[in-house]
Write an enzyme that holds these catalytic residues in place. Structure first.
Site, PDB file in Angstrom:
ATOM      1  N   ASP A   5     107.365  80.293 -24.299  1.00 29.80           N
ATOM      2  CA  ASP A   5     107.361  81.626 -24.137  1.00 29.80           C
ATOM      3  C   ASP A   5     109.315  81.455 -25.113  1.00 29.80           C
ATOM      4  O   ASP A   5     109.894  81.959 -25.216  1.00 29.80           O
ATOM      5  CB  ASP A   5     107.869  82.329 -23.601  1.00 29.80           C
ATOM      6  CG  ASP A   5     107.885  83.939 -24.220  1.00 29.80           C
ATOM      7  OD1 ASP A   5     107.587  84.207 -25.236  1.00 29.80           O
ATOM      8  OD2 ASP A   5     108.202  84.538 -23.006  1.00 29.80           O
ATOM      9  N   GLN A  30     107.371  87.586 -18.005  1.00 28.26           N
ATOM     10  CA  GLN A  30     107.480  88.780 -18.426  1.00 28.26           C
ATOM     11  C   GLN A  30     108.460  89.209 -17.991  1.00 28.26           C
ATOM     12  O   GLN A  30     107.793  89.673 -17.168  1.00 28.26           O
ATOM     13  CB  GLN A  30     105.823  89.678 -17.894  1.00 28.26           C
ATOM     14  CG  GLN A  30     106.081  91.090 -18.570  1.00 28.26           C
ATOM     15  CD  GLN A  30     105.980  91.079 -20.186  1.00 28.26           C
ATOM     16  OE1 GLN A  30     105.358  89.577 -20.973  1.00 28.26           O
ATOM     17  NE2 GLN A  30     106.288  91.567 -20.736  1.00 28.26           N
ATOM     18  N   LYS A  48      97.483  89.801 -23.522  1.00 19.65           N
ATOM     19  CA  LYS A  48      98.516  88.180 -24.053  1.00 19.65           C
ATOM     20  C   LYS A  48      97.099  87.560 -23.228  1.00 19.65           C
ATOM     21  O   LYS A  48      95.730  86.082 -23.320  1.00 19.65           O
ATOM     22  CB  LYS A  48      99.572  87.859 -23.425  1.00 19.65           C
ATOM     23  CG  LYS A  48     100.562  88.446 -23.751  1.00 19.65           C
ATOM     24  CD  LYS A  48     101.967  88.541 -23.523  1.00 19.65           C
ATOM     25  CE  LYS A  48     103.469  88.460 -24.675  1.00 19.65           C
ATOM     26  NZ  LYS A  48     104.129  88.797 -23.162  1.00 19.65           N
TER      27      LYS A  48
END
Length: 297
Positions: A133, A110, A66
């Site tokens: 996200d 994450q 990413k």
């Protein structure tokens, strides 16, 4: 956030494969141009902060990927690495610091973060305007009510794929196999928002094959290799395989399903590339809004 795809993203298939790699490439190019324009107009490049707990090899790889994709799109990265022993309070504090930092425009925590941590509490420390996200309750509510906000990236990518291939969802029966908070549940909300009739299935669903056989659209998002037999796919159905298992195997038995589906995503090369593309796009959108400019202006 709307999942309507721009005309330039429309895709005309030469067979029944849905090419997520090609569509993602075009979306990232548009995002790169938007990031460059924002930098030119404001002197500020969008910034995505990534937070990683522990050193799980897969998570480390995902975060590094990413960061590389951000660099290629003109998006700055900031990385916060925390030990596996970090407490929920310490993780929440670290995320809250990023939420309060005006130089950070998007935050990605994450996951997984470890069984001893209250992951939901950590997610909720992300400011809604920086939840690129789409993992907070605020974002889920926005998806459910069709209000402005950030979609969960994989569901958002799925919707972009369906739109690019002109899949008319109105009145169609969509069966979602999987009920995770960041994939199964939100993609069902987005499908419902496009007037599909949605059935959620999961590990305790009785006679899953019978429900799959009724589906005009199947979204597989459960993380079990080849759980869905191709012979159970309704002829002409659209199959979106969001599963990824060791050996590049999805949740659908691809070869047999491809013979019956009108459209199907490959694994890899289908849903996966779209997830990161949507993340990058939403980061630039977040930065644009936080800098006081109209999105698309």
């Amino acid at each position: 956030m709307s999942t309507t795809t721009q005309n330039s993203e429309k895709t005309r298939p030469t067979d029944n494969l849905m090419d997520g790699t090609g569509l993602a490439r075009r979306l990232v190019q548009q995002t790169t141009e938007a990031a460059a324009d924002l930098l030119r107009r404001t002197g500020t490049a969008p910034c995505l902060a990534t937070v990683l707990v522990g050193e799980d090899p897969a998570s480390v790889t995902y975060v590094r990927m990413k960061q590389n994709r951000c660099a290629g799109a003109g998006i700055r990265s900031r990385h916060v690495a925390l030990p596996a022993s970090v407490s929920t309070a310490e993780l929440v504090d670290a995320v809250a610091v990023l939420s309060a930092d005006p130089d950070v425009h998007g935050i990605l925590l994450q996951h997984p973060v470890g069984p001893h941590i209250d992951e939901r509490a950590a997610f909720e420390a992300i400011a809604p305007e920086k939840d690129v996200d789409g993992v907070t309750m605020h974002s889920f509510a926005a998806m459910g009510f069709g209000l402005p906000g950030f979609v969960s990236c994989t569901p958002g990518g799925i919707m972009r794929l369906l739109d690019a291939y002109d899949v008319d969802l109105a009145g169609k029966h969509a069966v979602v196999v999987g009920r995770s908070a960041i994939l199964g549940k939100p993609v069902g909300m987005l499908l419902l928002g496009q007037d599909a009739t949605v059935t959620y299935c999961h590990s305790r669903t009785s006679d899953l094959p019978a429900l799959v056989r009724e589906a005009d659209v199947v979204v597989a998002a459960v993380g079990r290799p080849r759980l869905i037999a191709g012979t159970d796919v309704k002829p002409g159905a659209v199959v979106v395989d969001a599963g990824y298992n060791p050996g590049n195997v999805g949740d659908v038995d691809f070869e047999t399903a491809r013979e019956r589906a009108s459209l199907i995503t490959p694994v890899p090369g289908g849903v996966g590339p779209m997830t990161i593309a949507v993340l990058l796009e939403q980061t630039v959108t977040a930065a644009t809004r936080q800098l006081g400019l109209p999105v698309g202006g």
